[in-house]
Scaffold this active site. Sequence first.
Site, PDB file in Angstrom:
ATOM      1  CG  ASN A 153       0.351  -6.240   6.671  1.00 11.87           C
ATOM      2  OD1 ASN A 153      -0.458  -5.365   6.509  1.00 11.87           O
ATOM      3  ND2 ASN A 153       1.323  -5.939   7.817  1.00 11.87           N
TER       4      ASN A 153
ATOM      5  CB  CYS B 135      -4.802  -0.874   5.657  1.00 10.71           C
ATOM      6  SG  CYS B 135      -5.782   0.034   6.691  1.00 10.71           S
TER       7      CYS B 135
ATOM      8  CD  GLN C 134      -1.295  -0.048   3.815  1.00 13.68           C
ATOM      9  OE1 GLN C 134      -1.552  -1.104   4.175  1.00 13.68           O
ATOM     10  NE2 GLN C 134      -1.764   1.109   4.323  1.00 13.68           N
TER      11      GLN C 134
ATOM     12  CG  HIS D   4      -3.006  -2.441   9.524  1.00 10.50           C
ATOM     13  ND1 HIS D   4      -3.075  -1.687   8.366  1.00 10.50           N
ATOM     14  CD2 HIS D   4      -2.268  -3.554   9.225  1.00 10.50           C
ATOM     15  CE1 HIS D   4      -2.318  -2.462   7.283  1.00 10.50           C
ATOM     16  NE2 HIS D   4      -1.799  -3.404   7.944  1.00 10.50           N
TER      17      HIS D   4
END
Length: 343
Positions: A307, A149, A143, A286
Amino acid sequence: MVAKTQFYHVSLALLLCLGLWAFQVTSRTLQDSFMHERHEQWMARYGKVYKDLQEKEARFKIFKENVNYIEASNNAGDKSYKLDMNQFADLTNEEFKAPRNRFKGHMYSSAIRTTTFKYENVTVLPSSVDWREKGAVTPVKDQGRCGCCWAFSAVAATEGIHKLSTGTLISLSEQELVDCDTKGVDQGCEGGLMDDAFKFIIQNHGLDAEANYTYKGVDGKCNANEEAIHDATITGYEDVPANDEQALQKAVANQPISVAIDASGYDFQFYNSGVFNGSCGTELDHGVTAVGYGASDDGTKYWLVKNSWGTDWGEEGYIMMQRGVNATEGLCGIAMQASYPTA
Ligand SMILES: *[C@@H]1O[C@H](CO)[C@@H](O)[C@H](O)[C@H]1NC(C)=O
Ligand SMILES: *[C@@H]1O[C@H](CO)[C@@H](O)[C@H](O)[C@H]1NC(C)=O
Ligand SMILES: *[C@@H]1O[C@H](CO)[C@@H](O)[C@H](O)[C@H]1NC(C)=O
Ligand SMILES: *[C@@H]1O[C@H](CO)[C@@H](O)[C@H](O)[C@H]1NC(C)=O
């Protein structure tokens, strides 16, 4: 004669002092120059450029503190996970958190989440699940310095259900969500919620492919032509009952799930491998994606989490987060606001 001896003693003492001092300075300088070299190597690796020497010296100090912290943590030998240098090595923990972790969960906490839960009666739970092995997970994305996110998390869950319902894995566009999903809570790089991203995809009748609406990492103007291309669609979304890791397991056993976590910890910043159980709170900041679960050789249970910080962070971009902890919210609040699209 007397004077001469005295002079001799004084100079010997001076010489000894100087020698010791010089030795200390030399070893400190050696350590520092070794550290400077590591900093240079790290800068080259990540293409870092500082605007002047003053900034470089300030960044070097932070870099050094981070290296010392990471090495002390790894050498303590009492942890189930390791830390390592990564792209965040010249950032303080405060600087690390600010632009990245923009899940808005803490601002809209327990906003009316009253959907049904289609997996409530699931009884067959494999001891481990890894959706990557079933081809339902695209490669790890990055990102960058954009706080979207939430878009990466929602897209990964959408890519997963699209693969499971159609048999085709297509990498989908986060940038479309950043640029076009701006009429409600979601605000591009300034943050958003996965559920609202699902709502946008439903209302828009689908989402474009990553290849056609590529990631820029900054807020942009919505490209209406690309917005009209629908490479994947979803029909709805549901929330996993909150604070129930067993409910989360039922959901993850069936598809990749969007989860919100508190990723602000110093150890999270430098996580490298192993089952993470470092300290973290439950201030959800997040959005990530649970793409499986399992247990390590010593029996420690974990969630397998994808992630969106590139492959240099964690285990090739993934983290194993301890599962079944002594807290209903789960480690870092992972069981607090999980949800998934339906198709
Ligand atoms: C994390 O795991 C390690 C190793 O299994 C254990 O010693 C430690 O107590 C755990 N820490 C927490 C906070 O649960
Ligand atoms: C789960 O089982 C209960 C009791 O049989 C039933 O009322 C409920 O509708 C079921 N839920 C789902 C999602 O199928
Ligand atoms: C990208 O867009 C072009 C037309 O603009 C279309 O032909 C192509 O199928 C699209 N590819 C994907 C993966 O959506
Ligand atoms: C679990 O957490 C509670 C509340 O924080 C605490 O009182 C209890 O001792 C913990 N149990 C274990 C086994 O760690």
